[in-house]
Design an enzyme around this catalytic site. Structure first.
Site, short mmCIF file in Angstrom:
data_model
loop_
_atom_site.label_atom_id
_atom_site.label_comp_id
_atom_site.label_asym_id
_atom_site.label_seq_id
_atom_site.Cartn_x
_atom_site.Cartn_y
_atom_site.Cartn_z
N ASP A 120 20.52 60.41 49.84
CA ASP A 120 20.35 59.11 49.17
C ASP A 120 21.64 58.31 49.09
O ASP A 120 21.64 57.19 48.57
CB ASP A 120 19.75 59.30 47.77
CG ASP A 120 18.25 59.52 47.82
OD1 ASP A 120 17.64 59.23 48.86
OD2 ASP A 120 17.68 59.97 46.81
N SER A 160 17.44 69.16 51.23
CA SER A 160 17.87 68.67 49.92
C SER A 160 17.83 69.76 48.86
O SER A 160 16.98 69.75 47.97
CB SER A 160 17.00 67.48 49.49
OG SER A 160 17.02 66.48 50.48
#
Length: 439
Positions: A316, A199
């Protein structure tokens, strides 16, 4: 909470014929929590304009208040009177089930002579690993006590700073926690990120936040080296929270799956949120999405086809995009998403199980999830929300396209990131029933 729903509830999702209307994207959860913390680390008053109303935002506000910050909510804004580099010592903080909030505050806790972290979610946040961050804090000279790297955890300084390695293999949040701490240390911080960095986008959001508050920091292009000079101060002022791409990915996917036209505003074109890539993924799958400035228009109902994508930069949004995959022709695979196993639930295994419960074909490896699309989904069953807001979003989107109503247990957990999720879909024409929670 701003919604009028019961404290706990299941949701019954009715099939929808179309979605049509206009929405303003909710404020970003990730930027809200970062801006609130930076505001507290400034000396003086900061107005954070348009804060998210999620449980994560509430957890951050509660902990900052307990640490000595002044907190006033004015309409959709939060006015923070910061404690600077001096949060109160001897305080016990409970971040609820907000993992990022817990980790960010653990880093800053090295400024105190003792802060303890607990949670009333022992089976969720209580099981999530914090050891990589705690080891880095210890190498900087902090005293740390934990339950084998898990909550409850106590952290105490002082630390001066210097060079420290931190693993980014499990989460980027450990590095972000140290980045918030770095400018307030006498010697600053030279961060060396090890392992397979997960990420990248959230790390850039943290760097962006530091810049917005007047903090100098530099990073290598691959983010493996981050340099933050010491002796700095966070600058108070006024910051505007951008729209939330992770939650909006679910709205965009819903709009793509059903006939109609949906306009979603407040989504910056040049934004550092990795989940912005969901727009490109949906387009690649065949969705009709047009951008005009900060507004996206989706003309739904077009046939979708499968893709294979590295999902690490938009983790996400993977759950929402899995709903698109469920109705796309072919086999869709999300690769390099091992961190999904470390969320509120195991978003690889638990997603596979729920898809199979609904009659879909799905497969998993250690770091991937594959789904075979189907033209129809029967519905008519009860699905498990697994206490996970992203899982609830996925199941809701599937229910909108099912042939019969779909019940989702524990749907109140949507409040963690998107309290208005059901209300926003209702405004577009979806229909839900809310029932007493069964789990």
């Amino acid at each position: 909470m701003s919604d009028a729903l019961p404290a706990t509830f299941d949701v019954i999702v009715h099939p929808a014929r179309e979605l049509r209307g206009e929405l303003r994207a909710q404020p970003s959860k990730n930027y809200t929590t970062r801006y609130l913390l930076a505001a507290a680390l400034a000396e003086g008053e900061t107005r954070v304009v348009g804060v998210a109303t999620s449980e994560d935002a509430e957890a951050m506000l509660r902990c900052l208040r307990d640490w000595g910050a002044g907190v006033e909510l004015v309409g959709d804004d939060a006015v923070i009177r910061g404690f600077g580099a001096r949060p109160q010592a001897g305080v016990t903080l409970n971040p609820g089930n907000a993992g990022a909030v817990a980790r960010f505050l653990m880093g800053v806790a090295a400024l105190t002579s003792g802060t303890t972290f607990v949670t009333d979610y022992p089976d969720s946040l209580g099981k999530r690993p914090q050891g990589d961050l705690l080891e880095a804090l210890e190498r900087l000279g902090a005293w740390v006590s934990s339950n084998d790297g898990r909550l409850p955890i106590s952290v105490s300084g002082p630390v001066r700073g210097g060079t420290v390695e931190v693993s980014a293999e499990r989460s980027s949040q450990y590095a972000s926690a140290l980045m918030f701490l770095g400018p307030l240390l006498p010697d600053g911080l030279e961060l060396r990120l090890t392992g397979d960095i997960k990420s990248h986008a959230p790390l850039r959001q943290t760097l962006d936040t530091l810049s917005d508050f007047g903090v100098r920091a530099t990073a290598s292009d691959d983010l493996r080296r981050i340099s933050i000079p010491g002796g700095q101060k966070y600058r108070p002022g006024r910051v505007l929270v951008p729209g939330d791409y992770p939650g909006s990915a679910a709205i965009l996917t819903a709009a793509a799956l059903l006939p109609g036209e949906v306009r979603l505003s407040n989504l910056r074109e040049h934004d550092l949120q990795g989940e912005k890539e969901a727009v490109n993924v949906l387009r690649e799958m065949g969705a009709d999405i047009v951008r005009e400035g900060d507004t996206l228009t989706v003309r739904g109902g077009r046939p979708l086809h499968a893709v294979t994508r590295d999902g690490d930069s938009f983790t996400d949004a993977v759950q929402a995009l899995t709903a698109a995959a469920a109705f796309a022709e072919g086999d869709t695979t999300w690769e390099n998403v091992a961190t999904l196993r470390l969320k509120e639930c195991d978003r690889i295994s638990d997603t596979r199980a729920e898809l199979e419960r609904l009659g879909l074909r799905a497969r998993e490896t250690a770091d991937s999830l594959s789904v075979t699309g189907s033209a129809h989904l029967a519905g008519g069953i009860t699905a498990d929300g697994h206490g996970d807001h992203r899982m609830i979003m996925l199941l809701t989107l599937l229910g909108l396209r099912a042939d019969a109503p779909l019940r989702i247990t524990g749907a109140h957990h949507i409040r963690k990131s998107y309290p208005q999720f059901f209300a926003h879909l209702e405004a577009l024409g979806a229909r839900f029933e809310y029932a007493e929670a069964t789990a």
